[in-house]
Write an enzyme that holds these catalytic residues in place. Structure first.
Site, PDB file in Angstrom:
ATOM      1  N   ASP A  59      16.030  42.028  25.773  1.00  0.00           N
ATOM      2  CA  ASP A  59      14.701  42.608  25.877  1.00  0.00           C
ATOM      3  C   ASP A  59      14.827  44.029  26.413  1.00  0.00           C
ATOM      4  O   ASP A  59      15.925  44.558  26.550  1.00  0.00           O
ATOM      5  CB  ASP A  59      13.815  41.757  26.785  1.00  0.00           C
ATOM      6  CG  ASP A  59      14.354  41.732  28.203  1.00  0.00           C
ATOM      7  OD1 ASP A  59      15.303  42.471  28.506  1.00  0.00           O
ATOM      8  OD2 ASP A  59      13.825  40.981  29.019  1.00  0.00           O
ATOM      9  N   LYS A  97      14.856  37.636  19.269  1.00  0.00           N
ATOM     10  CA  LYS A  97      14.760  37.669  20.730  1.00  0.00           C
ATOM     11  C   LYS A  97      14.062  36.431  21.272  1.00  0.00           C
ATOM     12  O   LYS A  97      14.548  35.789  22.202  1.00  0.00           O
ATOM     13  CB  LYS A  97      14.058  38.954  21.168  1.00  0.00           C
ATOM     14  CG  LYS A  97      13.992  39.132  22.672  1.00  0.00           C
ATOM     15  CD  LYS A  97      12.695  38.607  23.210  1.00  0.00           C
ATOM     16  CE  LYS A  97      12.667  38.668  24.722  1.00  0.00           C
ATOM     17  NZ  LYS A  97      11.395  38.142  25.241  1.00  0.00           N
TER      18      LYS A  97
END
Length: 214
Positions: free
Chosen positions: A142, A124
Site C-alpha cells: 500500500d 493489493k
DNA sequence: ATCCCGAGGG
DNA sequence: CCCTCTGGAT
C-alpha cells in the site's frame, strides 16, 4: 529510491520490529472473512479510522453478502458516504455480494484468482485477505509500505509490483508473515509521509533517509 | 495516464 | 489552501 540494504541489516531491522511488537495486528475492523473483504475494498485511498467509523454501523446490519443484498445499494450508500470514492465502492460491493452468493455459496474464496475476479478487488486487496484471513505470507503493498520500502531501503522499487517482489526476495523468511503489518504500522505512526518522526524511529541508525533530507 | 472522492492534518 | 489516506478499473 534508496539502495537495497544488506541482509544483515534487514535481519537487525526486523529483529527490532519483532521485539517492539511480537504480534502486529491490522487496524481495520471486521467480524468475519466477508466483512474483511468489504472493509479492505472500502479502504482504498481512505484512512482505516474513517472506514471503521462507517463500517461499525454497516456491519451490524450487513455482515454477510446476503444481508448486503437485502440492504441494497441505496442503503449502503448512506453508510459509506463519508468515505472517499464511495459511489464506485458501493457499486463494487453490491456486485461482489451478488457474485459471492451466486457462485461461492456466500463464502469468501481462498484463491488469489477468485478474489481478484471480484469487482473492486485487485492484487493489493487480495493480498491483504490472503495474509490476514487465510494466513498466507502474501505481501500487499500500500502507500505506506511503498514509501517505507523505498525510503529505508528495506524494499526499493519503482512501482508496487517491484516493491512486492523486493519484500519477498529480501525480507528474512522468519519475518515474512508479519512484515506486512510491521511496515504498515511503521509507516502510519513513525515513517509518516510529510514529516517523518525520525527522532522516535527504532531503526533510525540503520536508515539513510534522514541524513539525505537534512 | 486518468478518473473516482470525502475526511483529517498541517 | 494542499497533501495524504492499507487502490482498482478503464
Amino acid at each position: 529510491m534508496a539502495k537495497q540494504l544488506p541482509y544483515r541489516t534487514l535481519q537487525e531491522i526486523f529483529h527490532r520490529f519483532h521485539a517492539a511488537e511480537p504480534e502486529p495486528k491490522g487496524e481495520l475492523e471486521h467480524v468475519n472473512a466477508y466483512t474483511l473483504v468489504v472493509a479492505v475494498a472500502l479502504s482504498a485511498q481512505a484512512t482505516d479510522a474513517g472506514v471503521n467509523k462507517a463500517t461499525r454501523a454497516l456491519f451490524r446490519i450487513a455482515d454477510t453478502p446476503e444481508k448486503m443484498l437485502a440492504l441494497g445499494e441505496e442503503g449502503l450508500l448512506e453508510h459509506i458516504k463519508t468515505i472517499g470514492l464511495y459511489r464506485q465502492k458501493a457499486k463494487n460491493v453490491m456486485k461482489t455480494a451478488r457474485i459471492l452468493v451466486d457462485e461461492y455459496g456466500g463464502e469468501v474464496p481462498s484463491s488469489r484468482a477468485a478474489l481478484q475476479s471480484l469487482p473492486g478487488v485487485g492484487r493489493k486487496t487480495a493480498n491483504v485477505v490472503l495474509n490476514m484471513w487465510w494466513g498466507h505470507p502474501a505481501q500487499a503493498v500500500d502507500t505506506h509500505i511503498f514509501r517505507v520500502g523505498n525510503r529505508s531501503g528495506i524494499a526499493p522499487g519503482r512501482d508496487v509490483d517491484a516493491v512486492e517482489r523486493a519484500i519477498e526476495d529480501n525480507v528474512p523468511a522468519e519475518y515474512q508473515r508479519h512484515a506486512h503489518h510491521w511496515l504498515i504500522l511503521h509507516g502510519r505512526y513513525t515513517c509518516v509521509a510529510r514529516k517523518p518522526k525520525c527522532a522516535a524511529c527504532i531503526i533510525r541508525d540503520l536508515c539513510e533517509y534522514e541524513e539525505k533530507t537534512l
